[in-house]
Design a protein around this motif. Structure first.
Motif, PDB file in Angstrom:
ATOM      1  N   TYR A  48      17.335  14.247   6.493  1.00 53.40           N
ATOM      2  CA  TYR A  48      18.180  14.078   5.140  1.00 53.40           C
ATOM      3  C   TYR A  48      17.749  14.622   4.009  1.00 53.40           C
ATOM      4  N   SER A  49      16.169  15.267   3.910  1.00 53.85           N
ATOM      5  CA  SER A  49      15.656  16.264   2.889  1.00 53.85           C
ATOM      6  C   SER A  49      14.391  16.490   3.675  1.00 53.85           C
ATOM      7  N   GLN A  50      13.988  17.950   3.371  1.00 56.97           N
ATOM      8  CA  GLN A  50      12.613  18.148   3.872  1.00 56.97           C
ATOM      9  C   GLN A  50      11.729  18.314   2.858  1.00 56.97           C
ATOM     10  N   SER A  51      11.973  17.580   1.712  1.00 56.56           N
ATOM     11  CA  SER A  51      10.860  17.314   0.734  1.00 56.56           C
ATOM     12  C   SER A  51      10.891  16.033   0.381  1.00 56.56           C
ATOM     13  N   PHE A  52      11.218  15.033   1.315  1.00 59.77           N
ATOM     14  CA  PHE A  52      10.966  13.573   0.553  1.00 59.77           C
ATOM     15  C   PHE A  52       9.608  13.271   0.523  1.00 59.77           C
ATOM     16  N   THR A  53       8.583  13.781   1.342  1.00 59.72           N
ATOM     17  CA  THR A  53       7.211  13.612   1.472  1.00 59.72           C
ATOM     18  C   THR A  53       6.318  14.130   0.246  1.00 59.72           C
ATOM     19  N   THR A  54       7.250  15.094  -0.622  1.00 61.25           N
ATOM     20  CA  THR A  54       6.387  15.776  -1.564  1.00 61.25           C
ATOM     21  C   THR A  54       6.906  15.960  -2.564  1.00 61.25           C
ATOM     22  N   ASP A  55       8.279  16.203  -2.852  1.00 68.44           N
ATOM     23  CA  ASP A  55       8.965  16.380  -4.227  1.00 68.44           C
ATOM     24  C   ASP A  55       9.219  14.763  -4.783  1.00 68.44           C
ATOM     25  N   GLU A  56       9.625  14.842  -6.230  1.00 71.37           N
ATOM     26  CA  GLU A  56      10.262  13.666  -6.689  1.00 71.37           C
ATOM     27  C   GLU A  56      11.755  13.872  -6.468  1.00 71.37           C
ATOM     28  N   LYS A  57      12.503  12.560  -6.341  1.00 71.17           N
ATOM     29  CA  LYS A  57      13.725  12.499  -6.205  1.00 71.17           C
ATOM     30  C   LYS A  57      14.272  11.618  -7.298  1.00 71.17           C
ATOM     31  N   ASP A  58      15.541  11.650  -7.270  1.00 72.52           N
ATOM     32  CA  ASP A  58      16.326  10.474  -8.227  1.00 72.52           C
ATOM     33  C   ASP A  58      16.563   9.540  -7.389  1.00 72.52           C
ATOM     34  N   GLU A  68       0.876  -1.175   0.086  1.00 69.84           N
ATOM     35  CA  GLU A  68       0.204  -0.090  -0.017  1.00 69.84           C
ATOM     36  C   GLU A  68       0.911   1.193  -0.170  1.00 69.84           C
ATOM     37  N   GLY A  69       0.350   2.466  -0.679  1.00 67.67           N
ATOM     38  CA  GLY A  69       1.032   3.557  -0.792  1.00 67.67           C
ATOM     39  C   GLY A  69       1.249   4.289   0.643  1.00 67.67           C
ATOM     40  N   ARG A  70       0.596   3.989   1.624  1.00 69.20           N
ATOM     41  CA  ARG A  70       0.689   4.543   2.757  1.00 69.20           C
ATOM     42  C   ARG A  70       2.022   4.082   3.465  1.00 69.20           C
ATOM     43  N   HIS A  71       2.470   2.620   3.163  1.00 70.31           N
ATOM     44  CA  HIS A  71       3.824   2.320   3.828  1.00 70.31           C
ATOM     45  C   HIS A  71       5.007   2.980   3.179  1.00 70.31           C
ATOM     46  N   ILE A  72       4.913   3.362   1.952  1.00 67.07           N
ATOM     47  CA  ILE A  72       6.030   4.094   1.178  1.00 67.07           C
ATOM     48  C   ILE A  72       6.054   5.486   1.781  1.00 67.07           C
ATOM     49  N   MET A  73       4.900   6.114   1.998  1.00 68.01           N
ATOM     50  CA  MET A  73       4.735   7.458   2.775  1.00 68.01           C
ATOM     51  C   MET A  73       5.349   7.356   3.941  1.00 68.01           C
ATOM     52  N   LYS A  74       4.996   6.243   4.639  1.00 61.83           N
ATOM     53  CA  LYS A  74       5.603   6.100   6.257  1.00 61.83           C
ATOM     54  C   LYS A  74       7.335   6.126   6.007  1.00 61.83           C
ATOM     55  N   LEU A  75       7.850   5.602   5.103  1.00 65.79           N
ATOM     56  CA  LEU A  75       9.333   5.509   4.966  1.00 65.79           C
ATOM     57  C   LEU A  75       9.833   6.942   4.342  1.00 65.79           C
ATOM     58  N   ARG A  76       8.868   7.520   3.601  1.00 64.36           N
ATOM     59  CA  ARG A  76       9.321   8.884   3.276  1.00 64.36           C
ATOM     60  C   ARG A  76       9.418   9.921   4.526  1.00 64.36           C
ATOM     61  N   GLN A  77       8.305   9.731   5.384  1.00 62.68           N
ATOM     62  CA  GLN A  77       8.172  10.597   6.434  1.00 62.68           C
ATOM     63  C   GLN A  77       9.253  10.282   7.335  1.00 62.68           C
ATOM     64  N   GLN A  78       9.637   9.115   7.585  1.00 64.06           N
ATOM     65  CA  GLN A  78      10.744   8.733   8.448  1.00 64.06           C
ATOM     66  C   GLN A  78      12.207   9.515   7.854  1.00 64.06           C
ATOM     67  N   LEU A  79      12.390   9.278   6.748  1.00 62.63           N
ATOM     68  CA  LEU A  79      13.546   9.950   6.149  1.00 62.63           C
ATOM     69  C   LEU A  79      13.615  11.444   6.290  1.00 62.63           C
ATOM     70  N   GLN A  80      12.355  12.038   6.201  1.00 60.68           N
ATOM     71  CA  GLN A  80      12.182  13.430   6.198  1.00 60.68           C
ATOM     72  C   GLN A  80      12.521  13.835   7.677  1.00 60.68           C
ATOM     73  N   LYS A  81      11.994  13.162   8.487  1.00 61.96           N
ATOM     74  CA  LYS A  81      12.164  13.291   9.895  1.00 61.96           C
ATOM     75  C   LYS A  81      13.735  13.353  10.441  1.00 61.96           C
ATOM     76  N   HIS A  82      14.456  12.615   9.838  1.00 61.26           N
ATOM     77  CA  HIS A  82      15.694  12.191  10.048  1.00 61.26           C
ATOM     78  C   HIS A  82      16.434  13.398   9.507  1.00 61.26           C
TER      79      HIS A  82
END
Length: 620
Positions: A337-347, A321-335
């Motif tokens: 590493y990037s303040q846009s992990f939950t919103t922007d496209e990355k490489d 489910e997409g919510r699990h990927i969002m959870k991972l992105r939120q955790q990365l952002q919380k750490h």
């Protein structure tokens, strides 16, 4: 139902068995024995009037004097129990204790020689002197093994991904403990299951053996486990390719992974992460070490999310489910590493670098040797000089030309090689098409090791970088020669100015003139990430045949508008094999818009190639 009189309680080879005599009433003669079982006399009665059954398969014909309770039966989770069904003893372990409708039920797993496990429920009632026995009840279970078969499974160890078959189907988990349990002679394992189908949090009869979430621990025989089929390599062993007739794995991939609402559900510019994770973990286990390596308490939640919420569901259910990927992105952002992990496209390479390097501190996948110094990285960006003569290159040619122009060699064979294609940003591509190399021969890219003369096959002694640029030679392969062939090649007037350099020959090969038995170091292609108009998709090679490809798009379709959701899809794309079998000239003449299915995206939009070494992944 049968009615009878209790005669004896016996607990020897068979645990908790009651013996009954059907000598009176309408059930006389409906038994099986005369009080003897297995050559041992337990009591005496007429022929076909004796029945043996475990205590928990009987209850009183008289009204119970008290309400049954689980505690009164003195059963605990993990207890070993025995059932007698259809003339056969069934051994098992207590998985759960329940009260349903005022009656007590025990959920039991039984293990057969073939390690299949079935779940069933047994009603428990108090045991006065008169009982009834359920007749003709059928339970789909198998007989226990006659001998311990643990040694068949010695390939499994701590942190091995395994599966067992329960009544509901296959259940997957990780071996967290191996050893002996009290009153158990066979080798047991403690599994941390993917789902809440266990019996505890890692304790057994009050003793803690490992720690995991509640209802995730299950203790079973080692022989009840088998390697997780979701992780099977596309090779039947690590030195030979899987034979075409071995279709079990490929069929399993099709059934589990393909279809709508399969793969990883995209959400809010997550396609770069979806495609990368699907490519790495759907059909390959080469980087599974990052899921289990020790990490800091701060980063452990990210590792658990990656393992429990993404990789395991992908491999067990074919969908995340997409919510699990969002959870991972939120955790990365919380750490941070990037303040846009939950919103922007990355490489993808940015995401992989964060996960592998900053979070999990994985050892660098790639060690490059340049001018005697070793450089480390997690992926390799292919760059070409302006003098290259490639038009429709293979990945093999791109890698060789890039290494040549940069003066690089591999310090060692990597277990996983992640290659970024020569592009400038997300729009400009250096080549209209790139031909996937299903195998990548890295033997000549190694800084140490013997090489074969490209002409006669004997031990190479010199290398000529000038010949590498000579259009007379094939654009594939470094130009290395034995002394004899080098003299012949460089006797030509156009090549007399070349300056061949001596190769460093390993001591073990000095004096050997015929290394035809030299093993080539090759890597297998297992996935390709592609990009078109800022949207990432992936192709995964899941089988041994050229047509064994699947295509994944995390946002293939959408249901609803603002409040809707994306529909991911995984589809077989056997048409890829048709183009892989074409000659370079035929492929060059294929107009992208006319290519079948999604094949155009693989050949024209490749962004990142992922290769694995089935040999080196055993050690790293």
């Amino acid at each position: 139902m049968w009615s009878g009189v209790w005669r004896q309680h016996k607990q020897s080879k068979v645990e908790r068995v009651h013996c009954f005599m059907l000598e009176k009433g309408p059930d006389r003669g409906k038994g099986y024995w005369d009080g003897t079982y297995g050559g041992e006399r337990y009591f005496k009665c007429d022929k076909n009037c004796g029945v043996f059954t475990p205590f928990n398969r009987v209850s009183s014909l008289l009204p119970p004097v008290h309400k049954p309770s689980l505690q009164s039966e003195r059963l605990e989770l993990g207890d070993r129990v025995t059932c007698f069904i259809d003339d056969k003893f069934r051994y098992g372990m207590v998985l759960d204790l329940l009260e349903i409708g005022g009656q007590c039920f025990v959920q039991i797993s039984t293990v057969s020689l073939f390690t299949f496990v079935c779940l069933f429920y047994i009603c428990i009632m108090p045991q006065p002197n008169t009982f009834f026995i359920a007749e003709g009840e059928s339970m789909d279970v198998d007989t226990p093994p006659e001998a311990d078969t643990d040694y068949l499974y010695m390939g499994l160890s701590l942190n091995s991904m395994v599966e067992v078959t329960l009544g509901e189907g296959n259940t997957y988990g990780i071996i967290r403990w191996i050893g002996k349990l009290p009153d158990r002679s066979e080798t047991m394992v403690g599994l941390e299951l993917d789902e809440n189908k266990g019996v505890s949090d890692g304790t057994f009869k009050g003793q803690r053996y490992f720690k995991c979430p509640v209802k995730r621990a299950l203790f079973v025989k080692l022989s009840s486990c088998r390697p997780d089929s979701r992780f099977q390599s596309t090779s039947s062993n690590h030195n030979e390719k899987m034979q075409p007739e071995d279709t079990g794995y490929t069929e399993q991939v099709k059934q589990l992974l393909t279809g709508r609402m399969k793969g990883i559900q995209g959400h809010c510019n997550s396609c770069y992460m979806d495609a990368a994770l699907f490519s790495l973990f759907s059909c390959s286990s080469v980087l599974d070490s990052m899921l289990f390596k020790s990490t800091t308490p701060q980063d452990a939640p990210i590792q658990r999310t990656l393992l429990n919420d993404i990789v395991n569901p992908l491999r067990s259910n074919g969908f995340v489910e997409g919510r699990h990927i969002m959870k991972l992105r939120q955790q990365l952002q919380k750490h941070g590493y990037s303040q846009s992990f939950t919103t922007d496209e990355k490489d993808p390479e940015e995401f992989l670098s964060v996960i592998m390097h900053h979070i999990l501190a994985l050892d660098p996948l790639l060690k490059l040797s340049a001018a005697g110094k070793v450089q480390e990285s997690y992926c390799y960006q292919i760059f070409l000089d302006q003098n290259h003569r490639l038009v429709l290159p293979t990945v093999q040619q791109l890698l060789e030309h890039s290494f040549h122009s940069a003066g690089l060699k591999l310090a060692e064979v990597p277990s996983c090689l992640i290659l970024q294609m020569p592009r400038f940003g997300k729009k400009f591509k250096m080549f209209d098409k790139i031909i996937p190399s299903l195998e990548l021969d890295v033997t000549d890219l190694l800084s140490e090791g013997p090489q074969q003369c490209m002409l006669c096959g004997t031990l190479a002694q010199v290398e000529c970088v000038d010949c590498f640029k000579d259009p007379l030679f094939s654009p594939t392969g470094f130009k290395v020669f034995c002394e004899k062939c080098s003299k012949q090649v460089h006797s030509h007037p156009q090549r007399r100015s070349h300056k061949p350099a001596s190769l460093e020959i390993p001591k073990g090969y000095v004096g050997r003139k015929n290394p035809h038995t030299m093993i080539r170091d090759k890597m297998e292609l297992f996935a390709v990430l592609c990009i078109e108009t800022s949207h990432y998709v992936s192709f995964v090679k899941y089988g041994p045949n050229t047509e064994d490809w699947i295509f994944f798009d995390s946002m293939a379709d959408r249901q609803g508008e603002m409040d809707g959701y994306n529909i991911p899809e995984v589809q077989p794309c056997p048409e890829v094999g048709e183009y892989l079998e074409m000659s370079p000239s035929e492929l060059a003449n294929q107009a992208p818009r006319d290519m079948k299915g999604v094949a155009k995206r693989l050949f024209c939009d490749a962004y990142m190639y992922l290769y694995q070494s089935t040999t080196m992944c055993l050690y790293r």
